[in-house]
Design an enzyme around this catalytic site. Structure first.
Site, PDB file in Angstrom:
ATOM      1  N   TYR A 286      26.484  67.963  75.409  1.00 26.42           N
ATOM      2  CA  TYR A 286      26.284  68.547  74.077  1.00 26.42           C
ATOM      3  C   TYR A 286      27.617  69.109  73.606  1.00 26.42           C
ATOM      4  O   TYR A 286      28.197  69.979  74.244  1.00 26.42           O
ATOM      5  CB  TYR A 286      25.236  69.672  74.100  1.00 26.42           C
ATOM      6  CG  TYR A 286      25.131  70.294  72.729  1.00 26.42           C
ATOM      7  CD1 TYR A 286      24.285  69.753  71.771  1.00 26.42           C
ATOM      8  CD2 TYR A 286      25.931  71.364  72.365  1.00 26.42           C
ATOM      9  CE1 TYR A 286      24.235  70.271  70.481  1.00 26.42           C
ATOM     10  CE2 TYR A 286      25.887  71.891  71.082  1.00 26.42           C
ATOM     11  CZ  TYR A 286      25.039  71.337  70.160  1.00 26.42           C
ATOM     12  OH  TYR A 286      25.002  71.840  68.880  1.00 26.42           O
TER      13      TYR A 286
ATOM     14  N   ASP B  74      29.565  70.806  70.203  1.00 33.69           N
ATOM     15  CA  ASP B  74      29.579  71.218  68.803  1.00 33.69           C
ATOM     16  C   ASP B  74      30.627  70.387  68.067  1.00 33.69           C
ATOM     17  O   ASP B  74      31.498  69.763  68.688  1.00 33.69           O
ATOM     18  CB  ASP B  74      29.916  72.712  68.703  1.00 33.69           C
ATOM     19  CG  ASP B  74      28.664  73.583  68.837  1.00 33.69           C
ATOM     20  OD1 ASP B  74      27.576  73.125  68.432  1.00 33.69           O
ATOM     21  OD2 ASP B  74      28.776  74.712  69.336  1.00 33.69           O
TER      22      ASP B  74
HETATM   23  P1  FAD Z   1      26.845  60.960  66.679  1.00 37.89           P
HETATM   24  O1  FAD Z   1      26.890  61.768  65.458  1.00 37.89           O
HETATM   25  O2  FAD Z   1      25.535  60.806  67.347  1.00 37.89           O
HETATM   26  O3  FAD Z   1      27.437  59.511  66.351  1.00 37.89           O
HETATM   27  C1  FAD Z   1      27.241  58.401  67.204  1.00 37.89           C
HETATM   28  C2  FAD Z   1      26.922  57.217  66.333  1.00 37.89           C
HETATM   29  O4  FAD Z   1      26.914  56.045  67.129  1.00 37.89           O
HETATM   30  C3  FAD Z   1      25.548  57.307  65.679  1.00 37.89           C
HETATM   31  O5  FAD Z   1      25.667  57.251  64.278  1.00 37.89           O
HETATM   32  C4  FAD Z   1      24.793  56.111  66.240  1.00 37.89           C
HETATM   33  O6  FAD Z   1      23.950  55.506  65.293  1.00 37.89           O
HETATM   34  C5  FAD Z   1      25.928  55.183  66.621  1.00 37.89           C
HETATM   35  N1  FAD Z   1      25.554  54.242  67.695  1.00 37.89           N
HETATM   36  C6  FAD Z   1      25.015  54.546  68.895  1.00 37.89           C
HETATM   37  N2  FAD Z   1      24.793  53.425  69.615  1.00 37.89           N
HETATM   38  C7  FAD Z   1      25.196  52.381  68.838  1.00 37.89           C
HETATM   39  C8  FAD Z   1      25.198  50.987  69.029  1.00 37.89           C
HETATM   40  N3  FAD Z   1      24.747  50.417  70.155  1.00 37.89           N
HETATM   41  N4  FAD Z   1      25.668  50.213  68.025  1.00 37.89           N
HETATM   42  C9  FAD Z   1      26.140  50.776  66.867  1.00 37.89           C
HETATM   43  N5  FAD Z   1      26.142  52.098  66.638  1.00 37.89           N
HETATM   44  C10 FAD Z   1      25.685  52.895  67.616  1.00 37.89           C
HETATM   45  N6  FAD Z   1      27.319  71.120  66.064  1.00 37.89           N
HETATM   46  C11 FAD Z   1      27.889  72.195  65.466  1.00 37.89           C
HETATM   47  O7  FAD Z   1      29.104  72.364  65.534  1.00 37.89           O
HETATM   48  N7  FAD Z   1      27.114  73.077  64.755  1.00 37.89           N
HETATM   49  C12 FAD Z   1      25.774  72.957  64.639  1.00 37.89           C
HETATM   50  O8  FAD Z   1      25.123  73.782  64.001  1.00 37.89           O
HETATM   51  C13 FAD Z   1      25.154  71.839  65.272  1.00 37.89           C
HETATM   52  N8  FAD Z   1      23.829  71.664  65.178  1.00 37.89           N
HETATM   53  C14 FAD Z   1      23.248  70.608  65.808  1.00 37.89           C
HETATM   54  C15 FAD Z   1      21.875  70.438  65.701  1.00 37.89           C
HETATM   55  C16 FAD Z   1      21.242  69.381  66.344  1.00 37.89           C
HETATM   56  C17 FAD Z   1      19.755  69.216  66.204  1.00 37.89           C
HETATM   57  C18 FAD Z   1      22.006  68.487  67.124  1.00 37.89           C
HETATM   58  C19 FAD Z   1      21.345  67.368  67.871  1.00 37.89           C
HETATM   59  C20 FAD Z   1      23.380  68.621  67.208  1.00 37.89           C
HETATM   60  C21 FAD Z   1      24.017  69.680  66.557  1.00 37.89           C
HETATM   61  N9  FAD Z   1      25.393  69.837  66.592  1.00 37.89           N
HETATM   62  C22 FAD Z   1      25.980  70.931  65.985  1.00 37.89           C
HETATM   63  C23 FAD Z   1      26.262  68.865  67.302  1.00 37.89           C
HETATM   64  C24 FAD Z   1      26.770  67.734  66.381  1.00 37.89           C
HETATM   65  O9  FAD Z   1      25.668  67.023  65.877  1.00 37.89           O
HETATM   66  C25 FAD Z   1      27.686  66.821  67.194  1.00 37.89           C
HETATM   67  O10 FAD Z   1      28.813  67.549  67.608  1.00 37.89           O
HETATM   68  C26 FAD Z   1      28.191  65.562  66.476  1.00 37.89           C
HETATM   69  O11 FAD Z   1      27.255  65.000  65.621  1.00 37.89           O
HETATM   70  C27 FAD Z   1      28.592  64.542  67.496  1.00 37.89           C
HETATM   71  O12 FAD Z   1      29.242  63.436  66.895  1.00 37.89           O
HETATM   72  P2  FAD Z   1      29.353  62.059  67.673  1.00 37.89           P
HETATM   73  O13 FAD Z   1      30.185  61.164  66.831  1.00 37.89           O
HETATM   74  O14 FAD Z   1      29.746  62.284  69.076  1.00 37.89           O
HETATM   75  O15 FAD Z   1      27.847  61.535  67.786  1.00 37.89           O
END
Ligand code: FAD
Length: 375
Positions: free
Chosen positions: A352, A354
């Site tokens: 997890y 942020d």
């Molecule tokens: P993601 O945003 O999940 O992006 C990954 C992307 O990859 C997705 O769009 C997915 O569709 C795509 N993907 C996956 N597999 C495939 C595939 N096989 N083919 C093509 N595409 C694919 N952070 C904060 O700082 N403050 C907050 O208040 C906060 N609140 C949150 C509340 C919730 C309910 C959650 C779950 C998280 C929260 N977060 C918060 C954390 C925040 O959401 C993350 O830090 C951030 O979104 C992570 O970005 P990412 O690019 O790693 O992942």
């Protein structure tokens, strides 16, 4: 068409990486299986209000460099997260602070509140907490635990607190000041135009395809040979990438129920209201307009229901227990043996993060790539 990087995932990690690589003259193609960019920070306008489609997102950080970075792409408002908890007919301020304690016990001073908590803890005689319930009781006493922690935690994990391990709760911060600001960070706010606009700006000038799943894309491309690329950055689930061949990493999931209330201008008076009773099936209600001090005639609320996760469901929270962390390490080992593939973001790293940490991690990866290519 030739690309330096195929970036799988148009979430914050993939977008920061692609943006920075693009600035260095590296060509990236970003794909996402969803029909939109921005991953879990996606916001969408409904009734003139920016809706956080995948749960409430509040940007907060104490890292000056990251704050400066994100401010290139957004202007933040002065939102301060001050959730309210509802327990039966009672309302409490969170995080646990003097407002909470004075409402709970009608105490006026920090000394009285500390005395109340200490006497409840002493009465319990817990010396070696064996589960989450005993751990929480030994940290905050009976009232705070029963009213504000027990039901909420059981809903989140789908298990009684007596069946959850003590380590989940290491500490429970108690604040003996009248301060309802949930975060201790130096900077906090909500981007004025919503989060999607940040990702749009990050991806300006970067080729992006939504509605494009990685495996399907690779398969179709094998036939057409339309695209070639040197490296892949994968921000999806690491176990899915390896076809779950070592086993499945577990997650907790969420279900969101959105309601548009065009006739109601103020539903709950606060952006985040937690429901701490076990009997209420959702954990929180978000009223999105309060993130932006909105004065629209209507409102939109979202109820958040914790859910069991099954492969194929949206994975939200990794379950970082011993079994899963050990399994992740084995997947990491496999990843190290793969050529020209990088894993990043919350799903690729099974952690997890942020938003500020995601940006920091993506910038580190960019630096490593640059240094690697200079060697
Ligand atoms: P993601 O945003 O999940 O992006 C990954 C992307 O990859 C997705 O769009 C997915 O569709 C795509 N993907 C996956 N597999 C495939 C595939 N096989 N083919 C093509 N595409 C694919 N952070 C904060 O700082 N403050 C907050 O208040 C906060 N609140 C949150 C509340 C919730 C309910 C959650 C779950 C998280 C929260 N977060 C918060 C954390 C925040 O959401 C993350 O830090 C951030 O979104 C992570 O970005 P990412 O690019 O790693 O992942």
């Amino acid at each position: 068409m030739h690309y330096d990087y195929l970036v799988v995932g148009a979430g914050l990690f993939g977008a920061v990486f692609a943006c920075e690589m693009n600035k260095q003259g590296k060509k990236c193609l970003v794909i996402d299986k969803r029909e939109h960019i921005a991953g879990n920070i996606y916001t969408e306008e409904v009734l003139g209000i920016n809706i956080h489609k995948y749960g409430a997102h509040i940007f907060h950080t104490s890292n000056q460099e990251i704050w400066n970075y994100i401010n290139q792409y957004a202007t933040f408002n002065r939102f301060v997260n001050s959730p309210v908890a509802v327990y039966k007919e009672e309302l409490y301020n969170l995080p646990f602070n003097m407002n909470t304690f004075s409402r709970m016990w009608n105490v006026k001073t920090p000394a009285e509140a500390k005395g109340k908590i200490a006497s409840q803890i002493a009465d319990l005689h817990i010396t070696d907490p064996k589960n989450l319930e005993e751990q929480a009781l030994s940290l905050v006493g009976t009232d705070v635990y029963e009213k504000l922690i027990k039901g909420y935690t059981e809903k989140q994990w789908g298990k009684p607190c007596t069946e959850l391990p003590a380590f989940i709760i290491k500490r429970l911060p108690l604040r003996f000041t009248f301060d309802n600001n949930y975060f201790n960070d130096l900077y906090q706010g909500i981007p004025i135009d919503g989060y999607t606009s940040i990702v749009e700006k990050l991806l300006e000038g970067v080729d992006t395809r939504t509605g494009t799943e990685y495996r399907e894309f690779i398969k179709a491309n094998e036939e057409t040979k339309e695209i070639t690329f040197n490296k892949v950055l994968y921000t999806g689930m690491i176990d899915e990438y390896f076809d779950y061949k070592l086993g499945t990493l577990e997650y907790r999931s969420l279900r969101f129920e959105e309601e548009q209330l065009p006739e109601c201008d103020n539903y709950q008076g606060n952006a985040v209201v937690n429901y701490t009773e076990r009997e209420v099936p959702y954990t929180r209600i978000i009223e999105h307009k309060h993130f932006e001090f909105g004065s629209q005639p209507g409102t939109v609320i979202t109820k958040e229901y914790p859910a069991e996760w099954q492969p194929g469901d949206e994975p939200y929270y990794p379950v970082n227990d011993e079994r899963n962390d050990a399994l992740f390490k084995r997947y990491e080992e496999l990843a190290r043996q793969e050529k020209n593939i990088l894993f990043g973001g919350r799903l690729g790293q099974y952690k997890y993060y942020d938003m500020d940490k995601v940006i920091a991690q993506a910038l580190i990866m960019v630096k490593e790539q640059r240094e690697g290519s200079e060697e």
